[in-house]
Design a protein around this motif. Sequence first.
Motif, mmCIF file in Angstrom:
data_model
loop_
_atom_site.group_PDB
_atom_site.id
_atom_site.type_symbol
_atom_site.label_atom_id
_atom_site.label_comp_id
_atom_site.label_asym_id
_atom_site.label_seq_id
_atom_site.Cartn_x
_atom_site.Cartn_y
_atom_site.Cartn_z
ATOM 1 N N GLN A 174 0.805 -1.217 0.000
ATOM 2 C CA GLN A 174 0.000 0.000 0.000
ATOM 3 C C GLN A 174 0.845 1.277 0.000
ATOM 4 O O GLN A 174 0.357 2.343 0.400
ATOM 5 C CB GLN A 174 -0.989 0.001 1.165
ATOM 6 C CG GLN A 174 -2.040 -1.099 1.048
ATOM 7 C CD GLN A 174 -3.311 -0.822 1.791
ATOM 8 O OE1 GLN A 174 -3.279 -0.408 2.946
ATOM 9 N NE2 GLN A 174 -4.452 -1.043 1.139
ATOM 10 N N GLN A 175 2.071 1.174 -0.469
ATOM 11 C CA GLN A 175 2.939 2.350 -0.531
ATOM 12 C C GLN A 175 3.388 2.672 -1.957
ATOM 13 O O GLN A 175 3.187 3.781 -2.442
ATOM 14 C CB GLN A 175 4.163 2.139 0.365
ATOM 15 C CG GLN A 175 3.826 2.019 1.844
ATOM 16 C CD GLN A 175 5.060 1.896 2.700
ATOM 17 O OE1 GLN A 175 5.999 2.691 2.574
ATOM 18 N NE2 GLN A 175 5.091 0.895 3.570
ATOM 19 N N ARG A 176 3.994 1.689 -2.635
ATOM 20 C CA ARG A 176 4.501 1.967 -3.984
ATOM 21 C C ARG A 176 4.574 0.665 -4.786
ATOM 22 O O ARG A 176 4.664 -0.424 -4.206
ATOM 23 C CB ARG A 176 5.867 2.646 -3.939
ATOM 24 C CG ARG A 176 6.932 1.880 -3.197
ATOM 25 C CD ARG A 176 8.178 2.744 -2.984
ATOM 26 N NE ARG A 176 9.269 1.993 -2.379
ATOM 27 C CZ ARG A 176 9.392 1.776 -1.074
ATOM 28 N NH1 ARG A 176 8.470 2.245 -0.243
ATOM 29 N NH2 ARG A 176 10.426 1.108 -0.607
ATOM 30 N N PRO A 177 4.537 0.771 -6.107
ATOM 31 C CA PRO A 177 4.560 -0.431 -6.955
ATOM 32 C C PRO A 177 5.890 -1.170 -6.839
ATOM 33 O O PRO A 177 6.911 -0.602 -6.433
ATOM 34 C CB PRO A 177 4.353 0.127 -8.366
ATOM 35 C CG PRO A 177 3.829 1.507 -8.180
ATOM 36 C CD PRO A 177 4.391 1.995 -6.894
ATOM 37 N N GLY A 180 -4.968 -6.216 -24.524
ATOM 38 C CA GLY A 180 -4.836 -5.560 -23.227
ATOM 39 C C GLY A 180 -6.105 -4.795 -22.920
ATOM 40 O O GLY A 180 -6.990 -4.679 -23.784
ATOM 41 N N VAL A 181 -6.196 -4.282 -21.704
ATOM 42 C CA VAL A 181 -7.411 -3.558 -21.318
ATOM 43 C C VAL A 181 -7.232 -2.053 -21.397
ATOM 44 O O VAL A 181 -8.148 -1.297 -21.095
ATOM 45 C CB VAL A 181 -7.863 -3.951 -19.899
ATOM 46 C CG1 VAL A 181 -8.140 -5.433 -19.822
ATOM 47 C CG2 VAL A 181 -6.846 -3.538 -18.838
ATOM 48 N N GLY A 182 -6.035 -1.588 -21.778
ATOM 49 C CA GLY A 182 -5.792 -0.166 -21.886
ATOM 50 C C GLY A 182 -5.287 0.421 -20.583
ATOM 51 O O GLY A 182 -5.352 -0.205 -19.516
ATOM 52 N N PRO A 183 -4.774 1.647 -20.624
ATOM 53 C CA PRO A 183 -4.263 2.302 -19.417
ATOM 54 C C PRO A 183 -5.415 2.651 -18.467
ATOM 55 O O PRO A 183 -6.396 3.267 -18.873
ATOM 56 C CB PRO A 183 -3.578 3.557 -19.954
ATOM 57 C CG PRO A 183 -4.234 3.824 -21.276
ATOM 58 C CD PRO A 183 -4.620 2.492 -21.830
ATOM 59 N N HIS A 184 -5.285 2.252 -17.211
ATOM 60 C CA HIS A 184 -6.366 2.464 -16.260
ATOM 61 C C HIS A 184 -5.810 2.552 -14.847
ATOM 62 O O HIS A 184 -4.649 2.228 -14.592
ATOM 63 C CB HIS A 184 -7.401 1.339 -16.351
ATOM 64 C CG HIS A 184 -6.867 -0.007 -15.997
ATOM 65 N ND1 HIS A 184 -6.050 -0.738 -16.842
ATOM 66 C CD2 HIS A 184 -7.013 -0.780 -14.884
ATOM 67 C CE1 HIS A 184 -5.721 -1.884 -16.278
ATOM 68 N NE2 HIS A 184 -6.283 -1.934 -15.079
ATOM 69 N N VAL A 185 -6.669 2.984 -13.924
ATOM 70 C CA VAL A 185 -6.321 3.104 -12.509
ATOM 71 C C VAL A 185 -7.330 2.300 -11.707
ATOM 72 O O VAL A 185 -8.541 2.425 -11.913
ATOM 73 C CB VAL A 185 -6.334 4.579 -12.048
ATOM 74 C CG1 VAL A 185 -6.002 4.678 -10.556
ATOM 75 C CG2 VAL A 185 -5.346 5.413 -12.857
ATOM 76 N N ASP A 186 -6.846 1.453 -10.797
ATOM 77 C CA ASP A 186 -7.724 0.665 -9.931
ATOM 78 C C ASP A 186 -7.798 1.294 -8.546
ATOM 79 O O ASP A 186 -6.855 1.966 -8.099
ATOM 80 C CB ASP A 186 -7.199 -0.774 -9.800
ATOM 81 C CG ASP A 186 -7.279 -1.538 -11.123
ATOM 82 O OD1 ASP A 186 -8.278 -1.354 -11.840
ATOM 83 O OD2 ASP A 186 -6.348 -2.312 -11.419
ATOM 84 N N ASN A 187 -8.907 1.027 -7.854
ATOM 85 C CA ASN A 187 -9.058 1.519 -6.483
ATOM 86 C C ASN A 187 -8.807 0.413 -5.465
ATOM 87 O O ASN A 187 -9.305 0.466 -4.347
ATOM 88 C CB ASN A 187 -10.444 2.141 -6.277
ATOM 89 C CG ASN A 187 -11.569 1.154 -6.525
ATOM 90 O OD1 ASN A 187 -11.322 -0.027 -6.769
ATOM 91 N ND2 ASN A 187 -12.805 1.628 -6.468
ATOM 92 N N TYR A 188 -8.037 -0.591 -5.869
ATOM 93 C CA TYR A 188 -7.717 -1.702 -4.984
ATOM 94 C C TYR A 188 -6.284 -2.158 -5.258
ATOM 95 O O TYR A 188 -5.694 -1.826 -6.290
ATOM 96 C CB TYR A 188 -8.692 -2.870 -5.176
ATOM 97 C CG TYR A 188 -8.827 -3.341 -6.608
ATOM 98 C CD1 TYR A 188 -7.981 -4.314 -7.118
ATOM 99 C CD2 TYR A 188 -9.801 -2.804 -7.444
ATOM 100 C CE1 TYR A 188 -8.101 -4.742 -8.441
ATOM 101 C CE2 TYR A 188 -9.925 -3.226 -8.761
ATOM 102 C CZ TYR A 188 -9.070 -4.197 -9.246
ATOM 103 O OH TYR A 188 -9.182 -4.603 -10.551
ATOM 104 N N ASP A 189 -5.706 -2.904 -4.332
ATOM 105 C CA ASP A 189 -4.377 -3.474 -4.518
ATOM 106 C C ASP A 189 -4.470 -4.687 -5.437
ATOM 107 O O ASP A 189 -5.393 -5.492 -5.309
ATOM 108 C CB ASP A 189 -3.795 -3.921 -3.174
ATOM 109 C CG ASP A 189 -3.602 -2.772 -2.202
ATOM 110 O OD1 ASP A 189 -2.525 -2.166 -2.200
ATOM 111 O OD2 ASP A 189 -4.550 -2.487 -1.428
#
Length: 377
Positions: free
Chosen positions: A17-20, A120-129
């Motif tokens: 929960q800090q960085r990739p 692929g699903v394209g560039p996106h942002v998730d709200n979960y880990d």
Amino acid sequence: MYSLQPDALDAIRHHWQQRPLYIPAAFADFIDPLEPDELAGVALEETASSRVIIQQQGQWRAEPGPIEDFSRFGDQGWQLLVQAVNHFVPAAAELASAFRFLPDWRFDDLMVSFAAPGGGVGPHVDNYDVFIIQGQGRRRWQVGNRGPHRPRAGHSTMALVEDFDAIIDVEMAPGDLLYIPPGYPHCGQTLVPSLSYSVGFRAPSQQELISQLADCLQDQDLGKRRFISNSEPAQPQRISQAHQQGMAKLISQLVADTATLGPMLGTLLSQNRFELDLQPLQPPLSLSQLQHALQQGQHLQRVGGLKCLQLEGDDTSLFLDGQRWCLPNGLADAITDLARHHKLEFPMLTPLLSNPQSAAELLQWVNQGYWYLQDNH
């Protein structure tokens, strides 16, 4: 049995929960828990949730499953995604279990995807880990930094974002692992036909918590205390600061009441977003039949995806698939075994089977399909 390399586990704990984080060969000698044609078969299950993402000239569109004929998509530019494969494939559930160093209540599902080159699903942002494990094939993954990322024009139904500058840019091979915390944009590009596994972990939002609290209060006929005051504002159109604070205190008192909050959390966090693949027994087993089977060497196996949770400090409650069960006193160790272990053998179950109430409830769960009998290997 799948297990993370020890150094990979340590690295994840420092990044959680800090960085990739990218970890090559996080799983040594990785073997896919299923093949692409098996995944296509799971996608046809009545309770499965699946979709195909098609990419053409920088544009993405989704087609919901079930889909029987994939030939019409051609040999490139598409990806099949199937949610909660751990509900259907025991080997996929074993892969998800490699992440049980995190609490069960956080675990959402194991999504499996098969992608043709360019898919692929394209560039996106998730709200979960999410932990992404590369199976057979190779995929290039890019991860950007947190920050404001504009929605991608023309993709309002898919929550895609504009291109980003990568802070991680890797080509993943079988057994490699990529961890992405919430809020980091990412994008995968398939280089050769590939299987990928996404292990998702969620936490409830404020909206979900408040909604569940309201449901619990209504179900249990609680929360009826009304606001009272000993002074009123001089101006009748105003809601005074004292009144605002008094009503906020009413809400905070409910949240601070562990007798209300604990069961609400257990109920909420033991629910699944995706339907379980339950197979109720017909005809149902009798208690004597269940005991006989266990005595003959069979064991109970938990159905894939079932969440079985406990509240710390509460030795008698068990939260199972969004329901609370209050079991007899004196069974704390047996209840913990039931919640902790996916495989239950006869010695572990003896205390539950020796008590009429808990034996009846265990039998009910087995007949409903939450646990099923399996031969020992």
